[in-house]
Design an enzyme around this catalytic site. Structure first.
Site, PDB file in Angstrom:
ATOM      1  N   GLY A 212       0.797  -1.215   0.000  1.00  0.00           N
ATOM      2  CA  GLY A 212       0.000   0.000   0.000  1.00  0.00           C
ATOM      3  C   GLY A 212       0.832   1.268   0.000  1.00  0.00           C
TER       4      GLY A 212
ATOM      5  N   GLY B  72      -3.766  -4.320   2.161  1.00  0.00           N
ATOM      6  CA  GLY B  72      -4.945  -4.904   2.809  1.00  0.00           C
ATOM      7  C   GLY B  72      -4.808  -6.394   3.021  1.00  0.00           C
TER       8      GLY B  72
END
Length: 407
Positions: free
Chosen positions: A364, A388
């Site tokens: 991310g 995630g």
């Protein structure tokens, strides 16, 4: 865990066979020019694609990009990705202008041994993300018809119960690609028996996004360092003034309970960079974390905090663990996209890179920050492609894409 791997598939022979590869090519694009601003996810799938093309497979790559609403949207086209992928592979990538329609069928049919095709954005078809199993299954049938075997190399998508991730493996012989296998191996060391001391660094904007992983990690880590926007909810839980900084009011009591239960493991900022506004050119200065002016917003951790976090990571802190041996980092320490508020993320990232620990960057924004700040990726033990997915793995959740490969 028992998952067949790419090497198992290669050992069986793939020359002349059609291999459908689910990749995660969800790269950021410049809103004005449409140019790729970070090709890290494209480069991450190259080992798998290279092995397949060298073995003579006809490789059909599929991926999503962004969040289109189940129909074609030019701003989310994978066309720029096809060009960049071809450059990195050193050979043209044939691009289908639809996902399973006439263009895709013709492109796949014309594919030669050792050649690569890329289908248009999977999410242009509502069957990809549908919660209706029949609709999702019908799309999976169309995708599976393109392949004789399936390789999942999209770790950033394995936490999604989507057609290309969860349903297609049930329809084809399936294996894990090089990237997925490496991700699972690395993260399993963090959930198994990591070398200690084990230090976790968490940032990002919301406590609610990280609550489950904090709950899961708190009993097992030696120190938990918290920065980013989420730190202000913790500071408020301590009774401090946080000005107009980001705060999840409904999480204040939860943070207070976490601090009470943490047995001193949680380390919060002692100073922050506070600005007059959320803007790259806003007036700003460093203030104590327990004294943020009421009209100001905290946008980064301060230099004292960076030094304290670095000491905890390097093991030179008198009250912290010595010589951290395992580090997991997920989430920036501030608004690193603005130069004035990037020093916290840079300082902590440099401390992680300089440590002797096995370090894992949890995908991310953290992975994006490493590249945006020009840091040497080789200084880290592993940079995940799935923020995630990596968090859900550490939470102990079952990831649909991994479960599909195990079946």
């Amino acid at each position: 865990m028992s998952i067949r791997t790419l090497d198992d598939l290669l050992a069986e022979g793939v020359s002349g066979r059609r291999v459908l590869v689910r990749a995660d090519l969800n790269v950021p694009l410049d809103k004005q020019t449409g140019a790729i601003t970070d090709d890290g996810r494209i480069r991450a799938v190259l080992p798998t694609l290279g092995a397949l093309t060298e073995a003579g497979a006809k490789v059909i790559v599929c991926s999503h990009l962004g969040r289109p609403k189940g129909s074609p949207d030019p701003q989310f086209s994978l066309s720029p990705v096809a060009g960049r992928l071809g450059e990195l592979l050193g050979a043209p990538v044939h691009f289908a202008t639809d996902t399973v329609g006439e263009s895709a069928q013709a492109t796949v049919a014309a594919l030669g041994d050792g050649e690569v095709a890329l289908l248009e954005n999977l999410r242009f078809n509502k069957g990809e993300t549908s919660k209706d199993e029949a609709e999702r299954g019908a799309f999976a049938d169309q995708l599976a018809a393109f392949g004789d075997a399936y390789v999942d190399d999209a770790f950033g998508a394995v936490h999604r119960k989507h057609a290309s991730v969860y349903d297609v493996p049930a329809r084809l012989p399936h294996v894990a690609g090089r990237l997925v296998l490496r991700e699972v191996e690395v993260l399993s060391t963090l959930t198994g028996n990591p070398e200690r001391p084990y230090v976790v660094v968490l940032g990002g904007s919301k406590v609610s996004d990280k609550l489950a992983v904090i709950e899961a990690l708190l009993p097992t880590v030696d120190r938990l360092l918290i920065g980013g926007g989420m730190c202000f909810t913790f500071l408020k839980a301590q009774g401090h003034e946080i000005g107009t900084s980001l705060c999840e009011e409904e999480m204040v009591e939860t943070c207070r309970n976490l601090l009470e239960r943490s047995e001193g493991k949680i380390m919060l900022p002692v100073d922050v960079v506070a600005a007059d506004a959320f803007a790259p050119d806003a007036a700003h200065d460093v203030v104590p974390a327990d004294g943020i002016p009421s009209h100001r917003v905290g946008l980064d951790i301060g230099p004292e905090t960076v030094a304290g976090f670095a000491a905890a990571l390097r093991g030179s802190s008198a009250d912290g663990p010595a010589n951290a041996r395992t580090i997991f980092w997920n989430g920036p320490m501030g608004v690193f996209e603005m130069a004035a508020f990037a020093n916290g993320t840079r300082g902590v990232a440099e401390a992680i890179a300089a440590s002797d620990a096995f370090s894992v960057v949890g995908g991310g924004d953290s992975a994006a920050a490493v590249r945006a700040l020009g840091l040497d990726e080789k200084s880290f033990g592993h940079i995940s492609t799935g923020g995630g997915a990596s968090l859900e793995y550490l939470e102990g959740k079952t990831l649909p894409g991994i479960a599909a490969l195990e079946n």
